[in-house]
Design an enzyme around this catalytic site. Structure first.
Site, PDB file in Angstrom:
ATOM      1  N   ASP A 168      -2.405   5.754   0.400  1.00 15.38           N
ATOM      2  CA  ASP A 168      -2.718   7.094  -0.088  1.00 15.38           C
ATOM      3  C   ASP A 168      -2.732   7.284  -1.613  1.00 15.38           C
ATOM      4  OD1 ASP A 168      -2.285   7.150   2.613  1.00 15.38           O
ATOM      5  OD2 ASP A 168      -1.127   8.995   2.617  1.00 15.38           O
ATOM      6  N   GLU A 391      10.060   3.851   7.002  1.00 11.46           N
ATOM      7  CA  GLU A 391       8.631   3.817   6.669  1.00 11.46           C
ATOM      8  C   GLU A 391       8.334   2.693   5.665  1.00 11.46           C
ATOM      9  OE1 GLU A 391       7.267   7.560   5.156  1.00 11.46           O
ATOM     10  OE2 GLU A 391       5.139   7.083   5.502  1.00 11.46           O
TER      11      GLU A 391
HETATM   12  C1  GLC Z   1       0.574   7.642   5.401  1.00 13.63           C
HETATM   13  C2  GLC Z   1       0.203   6.208   5.086  1.00 13.63           C
HETATM   14  C3  GLC Z   1      -0.872   5.728   6.033  1.00 13.63           C
HETATM   15  C4  GLC Z   1      -0.372   5.889   7.462  1.00 13.63           C
HETATM   16  C5  GLC Z   1       0.140   7.313   7.734  1.00 13.63           C
HETATM   17  C6  GLC Z   1       0.886   7.425   9.048  1.00 13.63           C
HETATM   18  O1  GLC Z   1      -0.482   8.507   5.200  1.00 13.63           O
HETATM   19  O2  GLC Z   1      -0.208   6.072   3.758  1.00 13.63           O
HETATM   20  O3  GLC Z   1      -1.230   4.407   5.775  1.00 13.63           O
HETATM   21  O4  GLC Z   1      -1.350   5.559   8.370  1.00 13.63           O
HETATM   22  O5  GLC Z   1       1.024   7.722   6.727  1.00 13.63           O
HETATM   23  O6  GLC Z   1       1.972   6.543   9.079  1.00 13.63           O
END
Ligand code: GLC
Length: 421
Positions: A168, A391
């Protein structure tokens, strides 16, 4: 690192990892984590399927099959599928305004599902044969969609939104993001910072631009050609390029073995292999992203740079970079090299270690005979084993960061990191 996780502990961790997958299961699909991400995310789901494959292969197939129920007519498979409403999430279905078969976002994510479906098949070819064959044309269609709508004139795969890459707030997007003026974005309320400390999340500067890009594409009714045309955000991305390359290679091999119609896949793969050269930044001497609108390189040695091996390239020049990065960061390959001035150890894709990226880097490197691949696995095992299924991690201290009880971190443990080497 001196401490190591005792081998006897791993049984508990395996059970805990399975428990996370089971708890995040919403019936046919898994949420990345409860609260922060309450829907089905595309590449998270693909990793979930690998985790399930370790103890419930039928459920593993279901994960990918459910993902494809959200596929659009164009072939695109959305990055979020909103199976059931959840008002705790922003931006939800109304903001996206999409009209696929199920409410969804309008962008995609890296197509790891293509490769991982072939692993489910390999795990039990008899049980998987018919399910794989049923998914095959859909998977090919998704790959073709990328080649048609996300390939620049140099042959590199680009993204039209930072969320599409799945990284992101990576520095890779900074130049393109600076060209967006989000004045007219209007009022909106973020939900992510209600779940996780704001210092670990993208900034308001970033968020305004994320939403602006969604609004722009929505106003164009998500028409692929119009969305790409004159888009201030078009960035050639090693994440997408290398993962698609890997997906096509795996699909082609499995399709041939299963006697399925592989169409033009061999030629498409060859084109992607040639296109990978466009991502080589000659000034820096590594794989990199660039802004398609002006050719400016990101000059970012990121975790995506090291996906070259996963993509199937022999890239001996990248080994010294991996060694340097591992010297600088003890807890896995960070999302950005620690010696880059933009490095931020806790802010998402600007520094932290992500287990699933480490899996693709480590596995890919080992497959291509790069000895450090096994070191990547050991470090990933160490950091997850010690700090849990979070995460992501601070690559300098190993400290847990972001959301808790994360599906893909648990899956990566079961499918790769936690296995005895
Ligand atoms: C965030 C991460 C992405 C992932 C999502 C759900 O947006 O950057 O890569 O798929 O979270 O975990």
């Amino acid at each position: 690192m001196t401490e190591t996780v005792a081998a006897t502990d791993f049984f508990d961790r395996d059970a805990a990892a399975r428990e996370i997958l089971t708890q995040n299961d919403r019936g046919g699909y898994t949420v990345p984590t409860d609260g922060l991400y309450p829907y089905q995310w595309n590449w998270d789901s693909a990793f979930a399927s690998l985790g399930f494959a370790e103890f419930d292969l039928d459920r593993a197939w279901q994960e990918i099959e459910t993902l494809f129920t959200g596929q659009w007519d164009s072939g695109m498979v959305p990055h979020i599928i909103f199976h059931k409403p959840d008002p705790g999430y922003f931006p939800g279905p109304d903001v996206w305004g999409c009209n696929g078969p199920i409410a969804s976002s309008g962008i995609t994510q890296p197509p790891v599902a293509l490769s991982f479906a072939t692993r489910l098949l390999a795990a039990d070819p008899e049980a998987g044969k018919a399910r794989f064959a049923a998914l095959y044309p859909k998977m090919r269609k998704w790959a073709e969609w990328f080649l048609k709508w996300r390939r620049d004139e140099k042959g590199a795969i680009f993204v039209i939104h930072p969320w599409e890459s799945g990284r992101d707030n990576a520095p890779d997007w900074d130049d393109a993001m600076s060209k967006i003026d989000p004045q007219d974005v209007g009022y909106y309320e973020r939900r992510d910072t209600q779940h996780v400390d704001a210092s670990m999340r993208p900034t308001k500067y970033d968020y305004d631009r994320y939403i602006w890009l969604v609004q722009r594409a929505k106003a164009l009714d998500w028409d692929d050609a119009k969305v790409a045309e004159d888009n201030p955000f078009k960035v050639a991305d090693p994440t997408m390029h290398f993962i698609l390359m890997r997906g096509l290679r795996d699909l082609l091999a499995a399709g041939e073995a299963q006697d399925l119609d592989t169409g033009d896949m061999a030629a498409q793969l060859a084109e992607l292999e040639a296109g990978a050269q466009a991502l080589w930044n000659p000034g820096m001497g590594f794989y990199d992203s660039y802004n398609c609108n002006n050719g400016i390189w990101s000059n970012a040695l990121s975790n995506a740079s090291f996906l070259c091996w996963f993509g199937g390239l022999d890239a001996p020049q990248m080994e010294q970079h991996l060694a340097r990065v591992l010297d600088a960061a003890p807890y896995g390959v960070p999302s950005l090299a620690p010696f880059d001035p933009r490095f931020d150890a806790k802010r998402y894709w600007r520094g932290p270690t992500w287990g699933m990226m480490n899996m693709m880097i480590g596995e890919g490197a080992s497959e291509r005979g790069v000895a450090l691949g096994e070191e990547v696995r050991k470090r990933t095992r160490e950091v997850i084993g010690r700090y849990g299924f979070v995460e992501y991690f601070d690559p300098m201290t190993g400290a847990a960061a972001g959301g808790k009880a994360f599906t893909w971190t648990a899956a990566v443990w079961l499918a790769w990191a936690g296995k005895e080497g």
